[in-house]
Structure formats: structure tokens, C-alpha cells
Design a protein around this motif. Structure first.
Motif, PDB file in Angstrom:
ATOM      1  N   UNK A  16      23.562 -54.564  41.184  1.00 39.96           N
ATOM      2  CA  UNK A  16      24.312 -54.649  42.237  1.00 39.96           C
ATOM      3  C   UNK A  16      24.811 -56.095  42.971  1.00 39.96           C
ATOM      4  N   UNK A  17      25.952 -56.107  43.382  1.00 44.03           N
ATOM      5  CA  UNK A  17      26.278 -57.399  43.820  1.00 44.03           C
ATOM      6  C   UNK A  17      27.227 -57.473  45.064  1.00 44.03           C
TER       7      UNK A  17
ATOM      8  N   UNK B  30      21.055 -55.110  50.999  1.00 46.68           N
ATOM      9  CA  UNK B  30      19.881 -54.742  49.969  1.00 46.68           C
ATOM     10  C   UNK B  30      20.130 -55.093  48.546  1.00 46.68           C
ATOM     11  N   UNK B  31      20.756 -56.333  48.236  1.00 42.69           N
ATOM     12  CA  UNK B  31      21.139 -56.789  47.058  1.00 42.69           C
ATOM     13  C   UNK B  31      20.413 -58.166  46.818  1.00 42.69           C
ATOM     14  N   UNK B  32      20.368 -58.676  45.670  1.00 40.38           N
ATOM     15  CA  UNK B  32      19.914 -60.142  45.493  1.00 40.38           C
ATOM     16  C   UNK B  32      20.922 -61.082  44.898  1.00 40.38           C
ATOM     17  N   UNK B  33      22.280 -60.400  44.614  1.00 41.29           N
ATOM     18  CA  UNK B  33      23.283 -61.288  44.133  1.00 41.29           C
ATOM     19  C   UNK B  33      24.490 -61.211  44.813  1.00 41.29           C
ATOM     20  N   UNK B  34      25.344 -62.454  44.909  1.00 40.11           N
ATOM     21  CA  UNK B  34      26.284 -62.615  45.786  1.00 40.11           C
ATOM     22  C   UNK B  34      27.378 -63.476  45.091  1.00 40.11           C
TER      23      UNK B  34
ATOM     24  N   UNK C 212      26.427 -72.255  40.881  1.00 37.65           N
ATOM     25  CA  UNK C 212      25.554 -71.306  40.686  1.00 37.65           C
ATOM     26  C   UNK C 212      24.232 -71.380  41.255  1.00 37.65           C
ATOM     27  N   UNK C 213      23.980 -70.941  42.491  1.00 38.97           N
ATOM     28  CA  UNK C 213      22.695 -71.525  43.359  1.00 38.97           C
ATOM     29  C   UNK C 213      21.854 -70.240  42.956  1.00 38.97           C
ATOM     30  N   UNK C 214      20.442 -70.745  42.781  1.00 33.08           N
ATOM     31  CA  UNK C 214      19.470 -69.725  42.432  1.00 33.08           C
ATOM     32  C   UNK C 214      18.404 -69.894  43.404  1.00 33.08           C
ATOM     33  N   UNK C 215      17.327 -69.012  43.974  1.00 36.72           N
ATOM     34  CA  UNK C 215      16.272 -69.475  44.616  1.00 36.72           C
ATOM     35  C   UNK C 215      15.233 -68.048  44.797  1.00 36.72           C
ATOM     36  N   UNK C 216      14.243 -68.363  45.145  1.00 37.63           N
ATOM     37  CA  UNK C 216      13.227 -67.442  45.305  1.00 37.63           C
ATOM     38  C   UNK C 216      12.760 -67.192  46.683  1.00 37.63           C
ATOM     39  N   UNK C 217      12.591 -66.036  47.256  1.00 39.10           N
ATOM     40  CA  UNK C 217      11.981 -65.577  48.487  1.00 39.10           C
ATOM     41  C   UNK C 217      11.540 -64.603  48.693  1.00 39.10           C
TER      42      UNK C 217
ATOM     43  N   UNK D  30      13.999 -62.954  43.149  1.00 34.09           N
ATOM     44  CA  UNK D  30      14.908 -63.906  42.998  1.00 34.09           C
ATOM     45  C   UNK D  30      16.450 -63.640  43.083  1.00 34.09           C
ATOM     46  N   UNK D  31      17.123 -64.778  43.882  1.00 41.20           N
ATOM     47  CA  UNK D  31      18.461 -64.403  44.329  1.00 41.20           C
ATOM     48  C   UNK D  31      19.374 -65.488  43.371  1.00 41.20           C
ATOM     49  N   UNK D  32      20.627 -64.892  43.428  1.00 42.87           N
ATOM     50  CA  UNK D  32      21.776 -65.647  43.095  1.00 42.87           C
ATOM     51  C   UNK D  32      22.841 -65.719  43.884  1.00 42.87           C
ATOM     52  N   UNK D  33      23.592 -66.910  44.055  1.00 43.69           N
ATOM     53  CA  UNK D  33      24.776 -67.066  44.784  1.00 43.69           C
ATOM     54  C   UNK D  33      25.926 -67.710  43.962  1.00 43.69           C
ATOM     55  N   UNK D  34      27.030 -67.069  43.643  1.00 39.01           N
ATOM     56  CA  UNK D  34      27.927 -67.895  42.796  1.00 39.01           C
ATOM     57  C   UNK D  34      28.991 -68.119  43.916  1.00 39.01           C
TER      58      UNK D  34
END
Length: 244
Positions: A110-111, A188-192, A202-207, A211-215
């Protein structure tokens, strides 16, 4: 191999034939083999109404119509330069217009996809301008003006925007991290995936254990920028311009 393509911030205009050539080549040679193409805003440098039938715009519309007629679905999210693209453009090209924040199923992931300008809250002047020009009544009034007058207004606004941006710090024009997190949590998703900032990465972080990802998609000023996504993940790539 199944794959989906994402592009944004092409800023197509008759003054940059190299960008147009790269885009048309991309459409006929690459996009035709994709499962789908997503255009995340600022396809055009400016769009002053679906009734602007210039030869240049017809050429771009033909490229989209050819692709959709070959069975490749094309989805479009408005940017800050082309938010006036409307139902007539969609009808003539076969593309599907999406809401400014849309969640998609990207091969089981889900993105959240968007243009990206709503993430830049530090740029208060732009956000105020955005609220103003997104008022339906004002858009209706503008679209009722003669085409020639709309062109002059758009040119003046672009010049003003360019001058204003030169005065702003790079931090102000980037995303606000808290707003990125808020929009991801709301969806309600972790990808953007988004464009707008012209800072491909490609940004990746944990909260809180997630685990999240923003491209971030790149612009098409120096070369083409294409995100290629498949079942195994996403790859941010460039496409060279051919100089004649």
C-alpha cells in the motif's frame, strides 16, 4: 517483468524541445511495456485550460491517447503548475484523474502517492497562494477569460513565482517531516511517492517500530527521471536527453 512507472515535474513547454523529445521517446518505447503509468503533477510548465488546443499540447495529448489506446492505464495527479487539467483533457487522452492524495496497491505494498506540494508547510507564502488558486469559483472565473489574456496572466505568475523562489531558503522549499509522518499515518501506510521538490532520493526511517519509505521523483531539467517499481521494489532512474 511486471512493472509500473512514475514520473513528475517534466514542466513540458515549447521552449524545451529536448525535454519533449525525451518524454515522447519514453512514452513510445518504455511506457508502452508498463503495467501502468502514474504522472504525479507538473507535467506542463503551465496549463491554462483544456480549451488551449495549441499544436504543442495536441502533440502531448496524442502521446497519451496512443498509450491508453494500447491498453496501458495512465493515472494523473495535479501539480501546482497544471491543476487546471480537467475532464476534457482526461476524455481526449484516456487518462484517469486521481485525488490529490491517493493510496494505491503497488504489487502488494500500500502506497500513498501525491504531487508533494501539500507537504511543504514551511513555505507559508506558497501555501496561502495554493489555497487561493484552488478555490473553485476563482478557477471558473479564470477559465472564462479569453485564452490570450490567460496566457499573459500565467506568464506573469510564473515570473513572479521564479523571483520569489530565488529569495527562499532550500529548507523552506522542502517537505516538513512532521507533515510527511501525519499524512502517512492518516493514510495508514508506510510508503509514499511524490515529486514537487525536485530532490530525487529514497528516504528510509523507523518510527515506533515501523519502517517507512518516502521516494522523491526528480525533475526533467537536466535529464529525465523515472521511478520503476516492480514486485521486488522500486528503482529511481534517469534518462539522457539526446542533443541534436
Amino acid at each position: 517483468m511486471p512493472h509500473t512507472l512514475f514520473i513528475a515535474d517534466l514542466h513540458l513547454s515549447p521552449t524545451r524541445q529536448d525535454i519533449t523529445d525525451c518524454f515522447l521517446r519514453f512514452m513510445s518505447e518504455e511506457a508502452v511495456h508498463a503495467d501502468a503509468l502514474y504522472v504525479l503533477g507538473d507535467l506542463f510548465e503551465a496549463w491554462i485550460g483544456d480549451d488551449d488546443h495549441s499544436p504543442f499540447h495536441q502533440q502531448i495529448k496524442t502521446a497519451f491517447a496512443t498509450l491508453t489506446q494500447q491498453g496501458v492505464p495512465v493515472y494523473f495527479i495535479h501539480g501546482n503548475r497544471d491543476f487546471l487539467i480537467g475532464k476534457r483533457f482526461a476524455r481526449e487522452t484516456g487518462i484517469t484523474l486521481l485525488d490529490e492524495h491517493t493510496c494505491i496497491d503497488l504489487y502488494g505494498t500500500p502506497t500513498l502517492i501525491l504531487h508533494g506540494d501539500t507537504l511543504c508547510l514551511a513555505d507559508a507564502d506558497y501555501q496561502a497562494f495554493r489555497r487561493k488558486v484552488h478555490q473553485r469559483w476563482l478557477q471558473h472565473v479564470f477559465l472564462c477569460l479569453p485564452l490570450a489574456l490567460r496566457r499573459r496572466i500565467a506568464a506573469k505568475m510564473r515570473a513572479g513565482s521564479a523571483n520569489a523562489n530565488q529569495q527562499k531558503s532550500s529548507t523552506i522549499m522542502d517537505v516538513t517531516p512532521q507533515e510527511v509522518q501525519r499524512q502517512l499515518d492518516n493514510a495508514g501506510v508506510v510508503n509514499m511517492i511524490h515529486g514537487h521538490t525536485h530532490r530525487p532520493h529514497v528516504h528510509q526511517w523507523c518510527d515506533q517500530g515501523h519502517d517507512y519509505q518516502r521516494i522523491v521523483l526528480g525533475d526533467w531539467y537536466q535529464h529525465g527521471s523515472v521511478l520503476v517499481c516492480g514486485p521486488q521494489g522500486c528503482d529511481l532512474q534517469t534518462r539522457d536527453f539526446i542533443h541534436h
